[in-house]
Design a protein around this motif. Structure first.
Motif, PDB file in Angstrom:
ATOM      1  N   LEU A  86     -39.775  32.926  52.074  1.00 14.58           N
ATOM      2  CA  LEU A  86     -40.343  33.756  51.013  1.00 14.58           C
ATOM      3  C   LEU A  86     -39.304  34.031  49.931  1.00 14.58           C
ATOM      4  O   LEU A  86     -39.599  33.931  48.730  1.00 14.58           O
ATOM      5  CB  LEU A  86     -40.858  35.068  51.600  1.00 14.58           C
ATOM      6  N   GLU A  87     -38.087  34.361  50.330  1.00 22.60           N
ATOM      7  CA  GLU A  87     -37.025  34.633  49.360  1.00 22.60           C
ATOM      8  C   GLU A  87     -36.729  33.397  48.522  1.00 22.60           C
ATOM      9  O   GLU A  87     -36.538  33.490  47.303  1.00 22.60           O
ATOM     10  CB  GLU A  87     -35.762  35.100  50.080  1.00 22.60           C
ATOM     11  N   ARG A  88     -36.704  32.244  49.162  1.00 20.18           N
ATOM     12  CA  ARG A  88     -36.440  31.004  48.429  1.00 20.18           C
ATOM     13  C   ARG A  88     -37.537  30.738  47.400  1.00 20.18           C
ATOM     14  O   ARG A  88     -37.263  30.327  46.270  1.00 20.18           O
ATOM     15  CB  ARG A  88     -36.344  29.838  49.417  1.00 20.18           C
ATOM     16  N   SER A  89     -38.780  30.999  47.787  1.00 20.42           N
ATOM     17  CA  SER A  89     -39.891  30.790  46.864  1.00 20.42           C
ATOM     18  C   SER A  89     -39.843  31.777  45.702  1.00 20.42           C
ATOM     19  O   SER A  89     -40.028  31.406  44.539  1.00 20.42           O
ATOM     20  CB  SER A  89     -41.223  30.918  47.614  1.00 20.42           C
ATOM     21  N   LEU A  90     -39.584  33.054  46.008  1.00 24.11           N
ATOM     22  CA  LEU A  90     -39.502  34.069  44.953  1.00 24.11           C
ATOM     23  C   LEU A  90     -38.371  33.768  43.979  1.00 24.11           C
ATOM     24  O   LEU A  90     -38.530  33.910  42.757  1.00 24.11           O
ATOM     25  CB  LEU A  90     -39.303  35.450  45.575  1.00 24.11           C
ATOM     26  N   GLU A  91     -37.220  33.360  44.506  1.00 25.06           N
ATOM     27  CA  GLU A  91     -36.086  33.041  43.635  1.00 25.06           C
ATOM     28  C   GLU A  91     -36.446  31.908  42.677  1.00 25.06           C
ATOM     29  O   GLU A  91     -36.093  31.934  41.498  1.00 25.06           O
ATOM     30  CB  GLU A  91     -34.864  32.649  44.477  1.00 25.06           C
ATOM     31  N   SER A  92     -37.145  30.897  43.187  1.00 24.16           N
ATOM     32  CA  SER A  92     -37.522  29.775  42.329  1.00 24.16           C
ATOM     33  C   SER A  92     -38.516  30.207  41.257  1.00 24.16           C
ATOM     34  O   SER A  92     -38.475  29.721  40.124  1.00 24.16           O
ATOM     35  CB  SER A  92     -38.113  28.637  43.173  1.00 24.16           C
ATOM     36  N   PHE A  94     -38.919  33.466  39.961  1.00 28.51           N
ATOM     37  CA  PHE A  94     -38.304  34.378  39.000  1.00 28.51           C
ATOM     38  C   PHE A  94     -37.272  33.676  38.115  1.00 28.51           C
ATOM     39  O   PHE A  94     -37.113  34.029  36.942  1.00 28.51           O
ATOM     40  CB  PHE A  94     -37.649  35.549  39.737  1.00 28.51           C
ATOM     41  N   SER A  95     -36.571  32.688  38.654  1.00 25.44           N
ATOM     42  CA  SER A  95     -35.535  32.007  37.871  1.00 25.44           C
ATOM     43  C   SER A  95     -36.123  31.177  36.733  1.00 25.44           C
ATOM     44  O   SER A  95     -35.418  30.846  35.779  1.00 25.44           O
ATOM     45  CB  SER A  95     -34.686  31.113  38.779  1.00 25.44           C
ATOM     46  N   HIS A  96     -37.412  30.839  36.824  1.00 27.20           N
ATOM     47  CA  HIS A  96     -38.054  30.042  35.778  1.00 27.20           C
ATOM     48  C   HIS A  96     -39.001  30.870  34.907  1.00 27.20           C
ATOM     49  O   HIS A  96     -39.766  30.307  34.115  1.00 27.20           O
ATOM     50  CB  HIS A  96     -38.837  28.881  36.400  1.00 27.20           C
ATOM     51  N   LEU A  97     -38.943  32.193  35.040  1.00 19.30           N
ATOM     52  CA  LEU A  97     -39.829  33.055  34.262  1.00 19.30           C
ATOM     53  C   LEU A  97     -39.090  33.569  33.028  1.00 19.30           C
ATOM     54  O   LEU A  97     -38.075  34.261  33.143  1.00 19.30           O
ATOM     55  CB  LEU A  97     -40.298  34.231  35.126  1.00 19.30           C
ATOM     56  N   VAL A 203     -41.120  26.666  42.969  1.00 18.57           N
ATOM     57  CA  VAL A 203     -41.386  26.507  41.535  1.00 18.57           C
ATOM     58  C   VAL A 203     -40.210  25.771  40.911  1.00 18.57           C
ATOM     59  O   VAL A 203     -39.054  26.139  41.120  1.00 18.57           O
ATOM     60  CB  VAL A 203     -41.591  27.874  40.856  1.00 18.57           C
ATOM     61  N   GLU A 204     -40.507  24.737  40.124  1.00 14.72           N
ATOM     62  CA  GLU A 204     -39.450  23.893  39.560  1.00 14.72           C
ATOM     63  C   GLU A 204     -39.458  23.859  38.039  1.00 14.72           C
ATOM     64  O   GLU A 204     -38.829  22.997  37.431  1.00 14.72           O
ATOM     65  CB  GLU A 204     -39.583  22.472  40.116  1.00 14.72           C
ATOM     66  N   LYS A 281     -52.402  17.482  34.349  1.00  9.68           N
ATOM     67  CA  LYS A 281     -50.945  17.487  34.421  1.00  9.68           C
ATOM     68  C   LYS A 281     -50.541  18.539  35.439  1.00  9.68           C
ATOM     69  O   LYS A 281     -50.707  19.733  35.203  1.00  9.68           O
ATOM     70  CB  LYS A 281     -50.330  17.807  33.058  1.00  9.68           C
ATOM     71  N   PRO A 282     -50.039  18.126  36.605  1.00 15.75           N
ATOM     72  CA  PRO A 282     -49.716  19.099  37.660  1.00 15.75           C
ATOM     73  C   PRO A 282     -48.738  20.165  37.185  1.00 15.75           C
ATOM     74  O   PRO A 282     -47.866  19.909  36.348  1.00 15.75           O
ATOM     75  CB  PRO A 282     -49.089  18.223  38.753  1.00 15.75           C
ATOM     76  N   LEU A 283     -48.894  21.354  37.713  1.00 14.47           N
ATOM     77  CA  LEU A 283     -47.955  22.430  37.418  1.00 14.47           C
ATOM     78  C   LEU A 283     -46.604  22.131  38.066  1.00 14.47           C
ATOM     79  O   LEU A 283     -46.529  21.367  39.034  1.00 14.47           O
ATOM     80  CB  LEU A 283     -48.504  23.756  37.955  1.00 14.47           C
ATOM     81  N   PRO A 284     -45.526  22.731  37.556  1.00 15.53           N
ATOM     82  CA  PRO A 284     -44.177  22.452  38.100  1.00 15.53           C
ATOM     83  C   PRO A 284     -43.931  23.182  39.420  1.00 15.53           C
ATOM     84  O   PRO A 284     -43.043  24.038  39.535  1.00 15.53           O
ATOM     85  CB  PRO A 284     -43.253  22.950  36.989  1.00 15.53           C
TER      86      PRO A 284
END
Length: 440
Positions: A86-92, A94-97, A203-204, A281-284
């Motif tokens: 969960l933390e890994r997903s949240l970090e990805s 928030f880092s791209h927001l 999220v990429e 077009k797929p989302l990142p």
């Protein structure tokens, strides 16, 4: 330790969320009767009642005051006490927001039903690590109220009739429908659009900007949801004004079939005036399917028809991705033929997604032991089906085998027999996301 946003102690959780039908708070009753809170009519008072209901379900964080564009809703699938994925997903995420877009996004995590100790540790970690996102009305952790129900009946046409799943798993699977229904209903108040995540999503790129572009290109207003991963709930985009309609469907079919089957049923039968789109077009975003295991050298074959991009041999060897197969037929199997006799202590096989989509309806795992007179470099003939010994039956979509069932002798082959759902109504592809062999 007590946080003001919690309105309760970490160890107590005595206060329950309001549920539909409960008596409204006295100040709201006064508002309706005497206009004390400057309510103009009963409709505005009803809105306050609804806000009060949802506010009391927020365990950490606070409701967004103004409706935004997107809610990212998380189903936390890790075991109680764990939140690394969960933390890994949240970090990805928030880092791209982009900072200028933060007020357009809400991130909602549904609190797991865990012990008070595990819950306190989880909330403490979330509060410390994501304090910025909590204070700015972006991240909320919510608790489903005890009184929020989905209609259910004793028997299900899908689970009890066409699968061999255990009563414990069936109860867990039906609970997921209730969790998603509440998450969707909660999110409809906060945003115009919703995307469903589990904690294995990464999220990429700039998710919000990509989605804004896609929505602008969809000129028709008659669409309900858009699939990022074909046929899967995770990553799908929904219009939140359709959620009340979906929750009604859950009420009707929630005890009969899984969530993805309900949506497939809707897609097939009610799409005349409304469309279900696929993302051109797929989302990142990507699904992080990885697993650990020793997985000794073996030739892995199957009679299942490949429907995705990852062959069964590659899944076993690389421990990444998932094997996606067409609807299984009678007699289908997966065969693991080790290149030499192997002493095995544990086997883990996981099927379906983290939201119980495309699961094994039933099946059996059997092994072929090596003869005691054989040398280590020798192995039995894996096509000698008469000598296979059954060691476990799929009572859930995933299965873990250990102990003397495996460790009494060295093993030459493992066979997974797949039993299809015997119904044209519930035909479904299947996913194998883990085949992990652990040696001594």
């Amino acid at each position: 330790m007590v946080y003001t946003v919690l309105r309760k102690s970490f160890t107590g959780y005595k206060e329950k969320c309001l549920v539909n039908g409960n008596k409204a708070p006295s100040e709201i009753q006064d508002c309706v009767m005497e206009d004390k809170l400057n309510c103009k009519n009963k409709q505005s008072a009803a809105s306050i009642i609804q806000n009060s209901f949802f506010e009391k379900c927020v365990v950490l964080g606070q409701l967004k005051q103004n409706k935004g564009f997107l809610t990212v809703g998380y189903i936390h699938t890790e075991n109680c006490g764990k939140c690394e994925k969960l933390e890994r997903s949240l970090e990805s995420l928030f880092s791209h927001l982009e900072k200028t877009n933060e007020n357009q996004v809400s991130v909602v995590i549904l609190l797991r039903d865990c012990s008070e100790t595990d819950t306190a540790k989880f909330l403490d970690k979330m509060h410390i690590r994501y304090n910025y996102w909590i204070k700015n009305e972006i991240l909320q952790i919510v608790k489903i109220p005890d009184g929020f129900k989905i209609q259910s009946k004793d028997k299900s046409q899908y689970w009890e009739t066409f699968t061999s799943h255990s009563p414990e798993y069936i109860e867990k699977a039906k609970s997921l429908i209730r969790y998603i229904a509440f998450l969707w209903k909660f999110s409809a108040r906060q945003s115009d659009y919703f995307i469903q995540f589990t904690d294995h999503v990464i999220v990429e790129g700039d998710l919000l900007s990509s989605l804004l572009i896609s929505v602008k290109n969809w000129t028709t207003s008659h669409w309900l949801w858009a699939e990022n991963f074909r046929g899967l709930i995770t990553g799908s985009i929904y219009k939140t004004d359709s959620f009340s309609e979906f929750v009604e469907l859950f009420d009707i079919f929630g005890s009969y079939m899984p969530v993805n089957f309900i949506l497939k049923f809707y897609k097939r039968n009610f799409r005349i005036s409304r469309r279900v789109r696929e993302m051109s077009k797929p989302l990142p975003i990507r699904e992080n399917f990885e697993f650990n295991g020793d997985n000794p050298a073996a030739v892995v074959t199957t009679s299942l028809v490949l429907g995705g991009d990852v062959p069964i041999q590659d899944l076993y060897k690389t421990r990444k991705g998932f094997f996606w197969a067409w609807t299984p037929k009678e007699g289908d199997y997966i065969l693991i033929n080790f290149k030499q006799l192997i002493n095995i202590k544990r086997v883990l096989i996981e099927t379906g997604t983290y939201l119980y989509e495309d699961i094994f309806p039933s099946g059996e795992v059997s092994v072929l032991f090596g003869d005691e007179t054989m040398k280590t470099s020798s192995r039995p003939d894996c096509h000698d089906t008469g000598k296979f010994q059954a060691v476990a039956e799929f009572r859930e979509p995933s299965i873990e085998i250990s102990g003397r069932k495996l460790s009494s002798k060295a093993i030459g082959c493992i066979k997974i027999n797949v039993s299809p759902v015997k119904s044209k109504i519930f035909d479904s592809w299947i996913i194998i996301r883990t085949i992990a062999i652990f040696t001594k």
